[in-house]
Design an enzyme around this catalytic site. Structure first.
Site, short mmCIF file in Angstrom:
data_model
loop_
_atom_site.label_atom_id
_atom_site.label_comp_id
_atom_site.label_asym_id
_atom_site.label_seq_id
_atom_site.Cartn_x
_atom_site.Cartn_y
_atom_site.Cartn_z
N CYS A 1 0.81 -1.19 0.03
CA CYS A 1 0.08 -0.04 0.01
C CYS A 1 1.08 1.18 -0.03
O CYS A 1 1.93 1.16 0.60
CB CYS A 1 -0.78 0.10 1.14
SG CYS A 1 -2.01 -1.38 1.43
N ARG B 1 3.98 -0.08 -4.72
CA ARG B 1 3.70 -0.78 -3.47
C ARG B 1 2.44 -1.56 -3.56
O ARG B 1 2.14 -2.22 -2.26
CB ARG B 1 3.54 0.40 -2.47
CG ARG B 1 4.93 1.29 -2.32
CD ARG B 1 4.62 2.21 -1.43
NE ARG B 1 4.42 1.72 -0.10
CZ ARG B 1 5.63 1.36 0.63
NH1 ARG B 1 6.88 1.53 0.14
NH2 ARG B 1 5.44 1.09 1.88
N TRP C 1 -2.53 -2.80 -1.74
CA TRP C 1 -2.49 -4.21 -1.82
C TRP C 1 -3.27 -4.87 -0.86
O TRP C 1 -2.82 -4.79 0.40
CB TRP C 1 -0.73 -4.31 -1.58
CG TRP C 1 -0.50 -5.82 -1.66
CD1 TRP C 1 0.09 -6.25 -3.22
CD2 TRP C 1 -0.41 -6.89 -0.83
NE1 TRP C 1 0.49 -7.59 -3.07
CE2 TRP C 1 0.14 -7.93 -1.61
CE3 TRP C 1 -0.53 -7.14 0.34
CZ2 TRP C 1 0.43 -9.32 -1.15
CZ3 TRP C 1 -0.21 -8.50 0.95
CH2 TRP C 1 0.12 -9.52 0.08
N ASN D 1 -1.84 2.12 5.61
CA ASN D 1 -0.90 1.10 5.35
C ASN D 1 -0.52 0.27 6.32
O ASN D 1 0.13 0.95 7.32
CB ASN D 1 0.39 1.59 4.55
CG ASN D 1 1.35 0.60 4.15
OD1 ASN D 1 1.25 -0.56 4.13
ND2 ASN D 1 2.82 1.09 4.13
N GLY D 2 -0.54 -0.99 6.43
CA GLY D 2 -0.16 -1.84 7.55
C GLY D 2 -1.28 -2.72 8.02
O GLY D 2 -2.33 -2.91 7.22
N GLU E 1 17.98 -17.28 -8.00
CA GLU E 1 17.23 -16.10 -8.06
C GLU E 1 16.77 -15.94 -9.50
O GLU E 1 15.82 -15.27 -10.07
CB GLU E 1 18.68 -15.01 -7.96
CG GLU E 1 18.17 -13.64 -8.30
CD GLU E 1 17.19 -13.05 -7.56
OE1 GLU E 1 16.58 -13.43 -6.57
OE2 GLU E 1 16.79 -11.95 -7.85
N LYS F 1 13.10 -14.96 -10.46
CA LYS F 1 12.76 -13.83 -11.59
C LYS F 1 11.83 -14.23 -12.53
O LYS F 1 10.73 -13.58 -12.85
CB LYS F 1 14.06 -13.26 -12.33
CG LYS F 1 14.99 -12.27 -11.81
CD LYS F 1 14.52 -10.98 -11.02
CE LYS F 1 13.70 -11.20 -9.73
NZ LYS F 1 14.44 -10.69 -8.73
N GLU G 1 7.99 -14.90 -11.00
CA GLU G 1 7.22 -13.69 -10.47
C GLU G 1 6.99 -12.73 -11.49
O GLU G 1 5.86 -12.03 -11.31
CB GLU G 1 8.22 -12.83 -9.63
CG GLU G 1 9.15 -12.07 -9.83
CD GLU G 1 10.27 -11.45 -8.73
OE1 GLU G 1 9.60 -10.62 -7.86
OE2 GLU G 1 11.51 -11.51 -8.67
N HIS H 1 18.10 -37.12 -7.07
CA HIS H 1 17.35 -37.68 -5.85
C HIS H 1 16.03 -37.45 -5.71
O HIS H 1 15.13 -37.51 -4.76
CB HIS H 1 18.11 -36.98 -4.40
CG HIS H 1 19.46 -37.52 -4.44
ND1 HIS H 1 19.87 -38.59 -4.06
CD2 HIS H 1 20.70 -36.41 -4.74
CE1 HIS H 1 21.28 -38.85 -4.16
NE2 HIS H 1 21.72 -37.44 -4.53
N LYS I 1 5.89 -4.09 -4.08
CA LYS I 1 7.32 -3.98 -3.77
C LYS I 1 7.94 -4.05 -2.26
O LYS I 1 8.84 -4.71 -2.05
CB LYS I 1 7.85 -2.69 -4.22
CG LYS I 1 9.21 -2.35 -4.29
CD LYS I 1 9.94 -2.97 -5.57
CE LYS I 1 11.50 -2.73 -5.46
NZ LYS I 1 12.12 -3.99 -6.30
C1 F6R Z 1 11.91 -10.35 -5.58
C2 F6R Z 1 11.77 -9.31 -4.75
C3 F6R Z 1 11.57 -9.55 -3.46
C4 F6R Z 1 12.32 -8.80 -2.25
C5 F6R Z 1 11.74 -9.15 -0.94
C6 F6R Z 1 12.68 -8.63 0.13
O1 F6R Z 1 12.29 -9.59 -7.03
O2 F6R Z 1 12.17 -8.12 -4.74
O3 F6R Z 1 11.85 -11.13 -3.34
O4 F6R Z 1 13.77 -9.34 -2.43
O5 F6R Z 1 10.38 -8.79 -0.88
O6 F6R Z 1 12.30 -7.23 -0.11
P1 F6R Z 1 13.61 -6.34 0.67
O7 F6R Z 1 14.55 -6.41 -0.32
O8 F6R Z 1 12.78 -4.81 0.26
O9 F6R Z 1 13.48 -6.50 2.14
#
Ligand code: F6R
Length: 607
Positions: free
Chosen positions: A2, A27, A74, A100-101, A480, A484, A487, A503, A602
Site C-alpha cells: 500500500c 507498493r 495491496w 498502510n499496515g 534467483e 525472477k 514472479e 534424488h 514492492k
Molecule cells: C523479488 C523481490 C523480493 C524482495 C523481498 C525482500 O524480485 O524483490 O523477493 O527481495 O520482498 O524485500 P526487501 O529487500 O525490500 O527486504
C-alpha cells in the site's frame, strides 16, 4: 504494501495526490482512491483497479480542494473492491483515513464500535480507524489521533483528514514507512520519497509513534504526550529522473541497464588503498574476534544475496555463517547472543519480517549489520552498522539492481572480514579487489552482448516449466534466476543444486523440458558437465551459461551464453544478468505487466 500520500498547501490537492500515487503504485495496485476537502466538505472517490481506473472515475471532474489524502492498495483484509478501497470515511462522512499496515486487534475494535452503533461499509481492518477517530473527536485533531493510536495494535502508517479542520491534517507511523516532505507553503506525507520528489527534497524521517501535525505553513512532530520532537531535515540527493523510465519500456529494463553504474557506486568508494572501508561500520579486528557465528537474515531476492554472502564469508574469513528466511528465523528461537553478528539484507529497509528479525536479534544481544538500499529506512536506522547499496531507487517490483549491489556488498564485506581475520592472504585480496573494480565494465559489455536472449525468450515464453541448475555459487544464482522468471512471467520454475536433481526431481525432466545449466565454477565444471549429460539423456533442452572461452560446454548444451572471464568467487554478479533478461523478455512476450506482476508489491510491510 500500500502507498499513501497526503497534501496540504496552495495547489489543488487531487492532481498532486494522483501523481504521487502513480509513483507509489509499485507498493500495491489492487485499488486506489483519494479524499479531498473543499468548502468544509470531504469528497471521497475510490475504485477497484489502478490509478488509471481512478482517473476514469472522475470523468474529467477532479474534485477541488487544497487538502487531501490518497491511497493505492495491496489487499490484505477483504478482496480488492470499491468498498474495500481506501480512503475510508467515518459514519458522518467528515473524517477520511488512509492506512498502510495491519491492525491486528481490528476485530475486537470493530465489535466494540458496532455495539456503540457505528456502521461498517467494508471488510477492511482500516475502517475501525475512521470510526475510532469519530468516537474520540474532541475538536483537536492531534488529541483525536493520539487516542486512536493508543487503541491500535499492529503496524500502521495513517493519514487522517477532517472536514471541520480544512487547514490541517495529521499522520502517524508504527512499523510501516512514512515520510514527511517539507515544501514552501505546502507540506506532504508519503510512503516513499518518489511520490513527492517533484515538489521537495527536504524530508523528515519519522520514528514509530511520532504524530505529525501538518498545515500549509508548518510541520510539527509530537510524541504521544504532545511533547514536540526536534528533527533534522534529510536532504534527498537523487533526482526525479532516477525514479522515471527515461525512455525504457519498463522500469525493470531500465534497472537492468543501470546495474554497471549501481555496482560501481556501491564498490568504488569503498576501495581505499587495497583495503575495504565502509562509512558507518564499527567492526574491527578485535570485535570480529568476539564473533563466533554470523546469521544472514532476509527475504526473497535479498535472501538469495545472503546465500552468496554465506559462501564467501565462510571461504574468505572462515567464520560460520547461517542464512535464514526472516519469516522463519524470527519464530524458531534461533541461538543468538552477544557473540553473534546478524547481517540483515533488505532493499527497502522496511520488510516487516526482516525488521522483526532485526529487533528479535537485538533483544538477544546480537550486533546488527544492515545492508540496505533505502537511506533512512527503519532497518537502516535500527541497525548498529549500515552498509548502503547505492542502487538508487528501484521501482520495478522484481529486484535486479538491488540484488547485484547486494552481491557487490557481500563481496566487499567478505574480503573485509577475510582481511580482518587474516584468513584471506593479502595477495588474494588484492587480486579480488582488482577484479571487483572491473565488474561494472564487465556487466556493461555483458548486457550489450545478450541481444540473442530476446530471440531465445520468444522461443521459450510459452513453456510450462523451466528448470535452473547449478553447483556452489551457481546454485544460488539459479534460485534467483528462477524467482525472477516465476514472479514476472508466471512460468512455473524450480532451481536445484545440480547434484541433488537425481534424488527425485529428475523424474520431471522429459523430452523438450528447458533446463538452464549454470556452469561458471571452474572447480565444479566436470561435475556440472555430468549433471548436464544426465538431463540431456532424458531429453532436456539445455541452455548453458559459462565463462568466455569455455568450448567444452558447447559439446553438451543446446545453446550457450557466455559471461566475461572472472574468478569463480565473483561470477554470480555476472551470471544473473542473462537470467534477469530472459525473465524480462519472456514476461514481455507473454504480455505480462512486467513492473507490476500480479499479486505482488514492492515493499512487503505485512508479515
Ligand atoms: C523479488 C523481490 C523480493 C524482495 C523481498 C525482500 O524480485 O524483490 O523477493 O527481495 O520482498 O524485500 P526487501 O529487500 O525490500 O527486504
Amino acid at each position: 504494501m500500500c502507498g499513501i500520500v497526503g497534501y496540504i498547501g496552495r495547489k489543488e490537492a487531487a492532481p498532486v495526490l494522483l501523481e504521487g500515487l502513480k509513483k507509489l503504485e509499485y507498493r500495491g495496485y489492487d485499488s486506489a482512491g483519494i479524499a479531498v476537502i473543499a468548502n468544509k466538505k470531504t469528497t471521497v472517490i475510490k475504485t477497484k483497479g489502478r490509478i488509471a481506473d481512478l482517473e476514469k472515475k472522475f470523468e474529467g471532474k477532479i474534485p477541488k480542494g487544497n487538502l487531501g489524502i490518497g491511497h493505492t492498495r495491496w489487499a490484505t483484509h477483504g478482496a480488492p473492491s470499491d468498498a474495500n478501497s481506501h480512503p475510508h470515511a467515518s459514519n458522518s462522512g467528515k473524517i477520511a483515513v488512509v492506512h498502510n499496515g495491519i491492525i491486528e486487534n481490528y476485530l475486537d475494535l470493530k465489535k466494540m464500535l458496532i455495539e456503540k452503533g457505528y456502521k461498517f461499509a467494508s471488510e477492511t481492518d482500516t475502517e475501525v480507524i475512521a470510526h475510532l477517530a469519530e468516537m474520540y473527536d474532541d475538536g483537536d485533531l492531534v488529541n483525536t489521533l493520539i487516542k486512536v493510536v493508543k487503541d491500535l495494535r499492529g503496524s500502521f502508517a495513517i493519514g487522517l483528514i477532517h472536514e471541520d479542520h480544512p487547514d490541517e491534517f495529521v499522520a502517524v507511523r508504527k512499523d510501516s514507512p512514512l515520510i514527511v516532505g517539507v515544501g514552501e507553503k505546502e507540506n506532504f506525507i508519503a510512503s516513499d520519497i518518489p511520490a513527492i520528489l517533484e515538489y521537495t527534497r527536504r524530508i523528515y524521517l519519522l520514528n514509530d509513534l511520532e504524530i505529525v501535525h501538518l498545515t500549509a505553513e508548518k510541520v510539527e512532530i509530537l510524541d504521544l504526550n504532545k511533547k514536540k520532537i526536534e528533527k533534522n531535515i534529510f536532504e534527498v540527493e537523487w533526482d526525479v529522473e532516477a525514479a522515471e523510465k527515461n525512455g525504457y519500456e519498463h522500469f525493470m529494463l531500465k534497472e537492468i541497464h543501470e546495474q554497471p553504474k549501481a555496482v560501481q557506486n556501491t564498490v568504488t568508494p569503498r576501495i581505499v588503498n587495497n583495503d575495504i572501508v565502509f562509512d558507518k561500520f564499527s567492526i574491527d579486528e578485535s570485535s570480529l574476534k568476539e564473533i563466533s557465528k554470523i546469521f544472514v537474515v532476509a527475504c526473497g531476492t535479498a535472501y538469495h544475496a545472503g546465500m552468496v554472502g554465506k559462501y564467501l564469508i565462510e571461504n574468505f574469513a572462515r567464520i560460520p555463517v547461517e542464512v535464514d528466511i526472516a519469516s522463519e528465523f524470527r519464530y524458531r528461537n534461533p541461538i543468538v547472543d552477544k557473540n553473534t553478528l546478524v547481517i540483515i539484507v533488505s532493499q527497502s529497509g522496511e520488510t516487516a519480517d526482516t525488521l522483526a528479525a532485526l529487533r528479535e536479534s537485538k533483544k538477544k544481544g546480537a550486533k546488527i549489520l544492515a545492508i540496505v538500499n533505502v537511506v533512512g529506512s527503519s532497518i537502516a536506522r535500527e541497525a548498529d552498522d549500515v552498509i548502503y547499496t547505492w542502487a538508487g531507487p528501484e521501482i520495478a517490483v522484481a529486484s535486479t539492481k538491488a540484488y547485484t549491489t547486494q552481491l557487490a556488498t557481500m563481496y566487499l564485506l567478505a574480503i573485509k572480514f577475510g582481511l580482518l581475520t587474516k584468513n584471506l592472504p593479502t595477495s588474494r585480496a588484492r587480486n579480488l579487489i582488482k577484479e571487483l573494480r572491473e565488474i561494472p565494465a564487465k556487466i556493461d559489455s555483458l548486457i550489450g552482448s545478450l541481444k540473442e536472449i530476446e530471440t531465445m525468450a520468444r522461443r521459450h515464453h510459452c513453456e510450462k516449466d523451466i528448470f535452473y541448475l547449478g553447483r556452489g555459487l551457481d546454485y544460488m544464482v539459479a534460485l534467483e534466476g528462477s524467482l525472477k522468471l516465476k514472479e514476472i512471467s508466471y512460468i512455473h520454475s524450480e532451481a536445484y543444486a545440480a547434484g541433488e536433481l537425481k534424488h527425485g526431481t529428475i523424474a520431471l525432466i522429459e523430452h523438450g523440458t528447458v533446463v538452464f545449466a549454470l556452469a561458471t565454477q571452474d572447480e565444479l565444471f566436470e561435475k556440472m558437465l555430468s549433471n548436464i549429460k544426465e538431463v540431456k539423456a532424458r531429453g532436456a533442452t539445455v541452455i548453458a551459461i559459462a565463462k568466455e572461452g569455455n568450448e567444452k560446454i558447447k559439446e553438451v548444451a543446446d545453446e550457450v551464453f557466455y559471461i566475461p572471464n572472472i574468478t569463480d568467487a565473483l561470477t554470480s554478479i555476472l551470471t544473473v544478468i542473462p537470467l534477469q533478461m530472459f525473465a524480462y523478455y519472456c514476461a514481455v512476450d507473454k504480455g505480462c505487466d512486467v513492473d507490476k506482476p500480479r499479486n505482488l508489491a514492492k515493499s512487503v510491510t505485512v508479515e
